[in-house]
Design a protein around this motif. Sequence first.
Motif, PDB file in Angstrom:
ATOM      1  N   ALA A 234       0.856  -1.042  -0.178  1.00  0.00           N
ATOM      2  CA  ALA A 234      -0.126   0.122  -0.111  1.00  0.00           C
ATOM      3  C   ALA A 234       0.711   1.131  -0.252  1.00  0.00           C
ATOM      4  O   ALA A 234       0.483   2.425  -0.467  1.00  0.00           O
ATOM      5  CB  ALA A 234      -0.878   0.034   1.150  1.00  0.00           C
ATOM      6  N   ALA A 235       2.217   1.063   0.461  1.00  0.00           N
ATOM      7  CA  ALA A 235       3.026   2.207   0.561  1.00  0.00           C
ATOM      8  C   ALA A 235       3.165   2.900  -0.851  1.00  0.00           C
ATOM      9  O   ALA A 235       3.768   3.928  -0.987  1.00  0.00           O
ATOM     10  CB  ALA A 235       4.268   2.021   1.159  1.00  0.00           C
ATOM     11  N   LEU A 236       3.030   1.856  -1.839  1.00  0.00           N
ATOM     12  CA  LEU A 236       3.262   2.435  -3.261  1.00  0.00           C
ATOM     13  C   LEU A 236       2.518   3.730  -3.464  1.00  0.00           C
ATOM     14  O   LEU A 236       2.781   4.519  -4.581  1.00  0.00           O
ATOM     15  CB  LEU A 236       3.022   1.408  -4.362  1.00  0.00           C
ATOM     16  N   GLY A 237       1.426   3.889  -2.871  1.00  0.00           N
ATOM     17  CA  GLY A 237       0.569   5.125  -3.100  1.00  0.00           C
ATOM     18  C   GLY A 237       1.544   6.419  -2.692  1.00  0.00           C
ATOM     19  O   GLY A 237       1.064   7.377  -3.415  1.00  0.00           O
ATOM     20  N   LEU A 238       2.379   6.254  -1.981  1.00  0.00           N
ATOM     21  CA  LEU A 238       3.207   7.490  -1.953  1.00  0.00           C
ATOM     22  C   LEU A 238       3.927   7.815  -3.021  1.00  0.00           C
ATOM     23  O   LEU A 238       4.133   9.281  -3.156  1.00  0.00           O
ATOM     24  CB  LEU A 238       4.484   7.223  -0.760  1.00  0.00           C
ATOM     25  N   PRO A 261      -5.861   7.929 -12.519  1.00  0.00           N
ATOM     26  CA  PRO A 261      -4.727   6.982 -12.227  1.00  0.00           C
ATOM     27  C   PRO A 261      -4.558   6.742 -10.657  1.00  0.00           C
ATOM     28  O   PRO A 261      -4.053   5.836 -10.108  1.00  0.00           O
ATOM     29  CB  PRO A 261      -3.607   7.992 -12.662  1.00  0.00           C
ATOM     30  N   LEU A 262      -5.213   7.549  -9.813  1.00  0.00           N
ATOM     31  CA  LEU A 262      -5.102   7.358  -8.469  1.00  0.00           C
ATOM     32  C   LEU A 262      -6.012   6.182  -8.044  1.00  0.00           C
ATOM     33  O   LEU A 262      -5.403   5.223  -7.121  1.00  0.00           O
ATOM     34  CB  LEU A 262      -5.618   8.862  -7.513  1.00  0.00           C
ATOM     35  N   VAL A 263      -6.803   6.008  -8.402  1.00  0.00           N
ATOM     36  CA  VAL A 263      -7.805   4.859  -8.088  1.00  0.00           C
ATOM     37  C   VAL A 263      -7.120   3.579  -8.629  1.00  0.00           C
ATOM     38  O   VAL A 263      -6.991   2.437  -8.178  1.00  0.00           O
ATOM     39  CB  VAL A 263      -9.275   4.915  -9.019  1.00  0.00           C
ATOM     40  N   GLY A 264      -6.590   3.764 -10.099  1.00  0.00           N
ATOM     41  CA  GLY A 264      -5.697   2.537 -10.632  1.00  0.00           C
ATOM     42  C   GLY A 264      -4.832   2.192  -9.775  1.00  0.00           C
ATOM     43  O   GLY A 264      -4.384   0.936  -9.796  1.00  0.00           O
ATOM     44  N   LEU A 265      -4.010   3.160  -9.222  1.00  0.00           N
ATOM     45  CA  LEU A 265      -2.772   2.720  -8.465  1.00  0.00           C
ATOM     46  C   LEU A 265      -3.378   1.834  -7.333  1.00  0.00           C
ATOM     47  O   LEU A 265      -2.622   0.877  -6.782  1.00  0.00           O
ATOM     48  CB  LEU A 265      -1.973   4.078  -8.116  1.00  0.00           C
ATOM     49  N   GLY A 266      -4.493   2.445  -6.536  1.00  0.00           N
ATOM     50  CA  GLY A 266      -4.838   1.825  -5.392  1.00  0.00           C
ATOM     51  C   GLY A 266      -5.099   0.220  -5.795  1.00  0.00           C
ATOM     52  O   GLY A 266      -4.928  -0.695  -5.046  1.00  0.00           O
ATOM     53  N   ALA A 267      -5.898   0.253  -7.070  1.00  0.00           N
ATOM     54  CA  ALA A 267      -6.113  -1.366  -7.411  1.00  0.00           C
ATOM     55  C   ALA A 267      -5.015  -2.267  -7.619  1.00  0.00           C
ATOM     56  O   ALA A 267      -4.959  -3.471  -7.304  1.00  0.00           O
ATOM     57  CB  ALA A 267      -7.100  -1.167  -8.922  1.00  0.00           C
ATOM     58  N   ALA A 268      -4.006  -1.492  -8.436  1.00  0.00           N
ATOM     59  CA  ALA A 268      -2.608  -2.271  -8.685  1.00  0.00           C
ATOM     60  C   ALA A 268      -2.003  -2.856  -7.477  1.00  0.00           C
ATOM     61  O   ALA A 268      -1.598  -3.908  -7.175  1.00  0.00           O
ATOM     62  CB  ALA A 268      -1.872  -1.568  -9.696  1.00  0.00           C
ATOM     63  N   ALA A 269      -2.139  -1.691  -6.439  1.00  0.00           N
ATOM     64  CA  ALA A 269      -1.245  -2.113  -5.345  1.00  0.00           C
ATOM     65  C   ALA A 269      -1.900  -3.360  -4.374  1.00  0.00           C
ATOM     66  O   ALA A 269      -1.442  -4.166  -3.573  1.00  0.00           O
ATOM     67  CB  ALA A 269      -1.133  -1.056  -4.529  1.00  0.00           C
ATOM     68  N   LEU A 296      -7.676   0.965  -0.149  1.00  0.00           N
ATOM     69  CA  LEU A 296      -8.077   2.311   0.444  1.00  0.00           C
ATOM     70  C   LEU A 296      -6.851   2.731   0.978  1.00  0.00           C
ATOM     71  O   LEU A 296      -6.722   4.033   1.011  1.00  0.00           O
ATOM     72  CB  LEU A 296      -8.940   1.877   1.577  1.00  0.00           C
ATOM     73  N   ALA A 297      -5.903   2.168   1.501  1.00  0.00           N
ATOM     74  CA  ALA A 297      -4.725   2.797   2.202  1.00  0.00           C
ATOM     75  C   ALA A 297      -4.118   3.141   1.021  1.00  0.00           C
ATOM     76  O   ALA A 297      -3.235   4.437   1.152  1.00  0.00           O
ATOM     77  CB  ALA A 297      -4.107   1.639   3.100  1.00  0.00           C
ATOM     78  N   ALA A 298      -3.664   2.467   0.014  1.00  0.00           N
ATOM     79  CA  ALA A 298      -2.876   2.969  -1.081  1.00  0.00           C
ATOM     80  C   ALA A 298      -3.359   4.309  -1.565  1.00  0.00           C
ATOM     81  O   ALA A 298      -2.473   5.317  -1.649  1.00  0.00           O
ATOM     82  CB  ALA A 298      -2.775   2.047  -2.143  1.00  0.00           C
ATOM     83  N   VAL A 299      -4.748   4.507  -1.956  1.00  0.00           N
ATOM     84  CA  VAL A 299      -5.184   5.866  -2.359  1.00  0.00           C
ATOM     85  C   VAL A 299      -5.063   6.771  -1.342  1.00  0.00           C
ATOM     86  O   VAL A 299      -4.898   7.802  -1.696  1.00  0.00           O
ATOM     87  CB  VAL A 299      -6.896   5.414  -2.519  1.00  0.00           C
ATOM     88  N   SER A 300      -5.215   6.518   0.048  1.00  0.00           N
ATOM     89  CA  SER A 300      -5.161   7.583   1.023  1.00  0.00           C
ATOM     90  C   SER A 300      -3.802   8.170   0.923  1.00  0.00           C
ATOM     91  O   SER A 300      -3.545   9.220   1.363  1.00  0.00           O
ATOM     92  CB  SER A 300      -5.640   6.953   2.496  1.00  0.00           C
ATOM     93  N   LEU A 301      -3.059   7.273   0.962  1.00  0.00           N
ATOM     94  CA  LEU A 301      -1.534   7.608   1.014  1.00  0.00           C
ATOM     95  C   LEU A 301      -1.110   8.448  -0.455  1.00  0.00           C
ATOM     96  O   LEU A 301      -0.421   9.387  -0.327  1.00  0.00           O
ATOM     97  CB  LEU A 301      -0.525   6.423   1.161  1.00  0.00           C
TER      98      LEU A 301
END
Length: 313
Positions: A234-238, A261-269, A296-301
Amino acid sequence: MFVGHGLLAFALAAVAARRFGWSRERALTLGLVAGLFGLAPDVDVVYALAGLSGAETAMGAATGFWSTSEAVHRVVTHSFLIAAVAAVAAGALAGARRHHRLAGGLLLGALVVVAGAVTGTLAAGVMTVFVLTVAALAVGARRVGVVPRGVAAAAAVGLGAHPPGDLLTGEPPAMLYPLDVGLVAARPTVFADPTLNLLAPLYLELATAWLAVAAYLWLTDGLPTLRGHLRGRAALGLGFGGAALIVPPPTLDVSYHFVFPLVGLGAAAAAPLPGVEVRSLADLRDQPLSVAVTALAAVSLGALAYTVAYLVA
């Protein structure tokens, strides 16, 4: 707010039901029903599908969709008065007696007539879709064992919690329709910066999502295991903070290049790793909550990193 409407209604109804002595399973069921009712007012965008015709690009389709939706979106279905009548009707439709169900149907039919008389044929059509959705949810709730009063309460929470959640994302809903009275004249402007005014409702949406997760875990005795469902990637969200240096600043008017892209990053993570976390179909049973929490954590970060980068840049 979109998904957040349903998540907020789920959390409020489920926690309240448990506090009133309902079993955990019944409270979760009521919360789910309330969550679905919380999404129901947005069926008014069905008319906006006409705006997709003739679009040659994804951006053109999105623009056409939202431009067309302005004709009826947040008007006839986003009202506290309509919500109150619809909630009573939903409870009646969930009753065991025929005359109760007949009364509920007549109440919903009256909403269509009122919308047509006050606003016109298009509004009546949109209201028809809305009342059919309410009726379907009421019947479905009855079939899974929710009592009529519970259905009415879930509908009241879901439908009533929806309009305030839209105040920060566009034109204020007609919260007293069919009365020609506006509770809020214009969308509250929290910040002078248009990008921060987009991030504000995003954080509100994320907060409601975390609230729903907390409510679910509390009802299932799972709060201590939250960490066990959170994957380190989930830290990939940073890394999404770099978007502040690459993409044009998003606003409420144009945000697709930011949100997708933000939602896509969360889904990928959050996606389970084949052969590592999922080796068989049986492993999939334990994945949904982990996927939801990690995404959710990835998108939040990601949102937090973007905000910091945007303010510093």
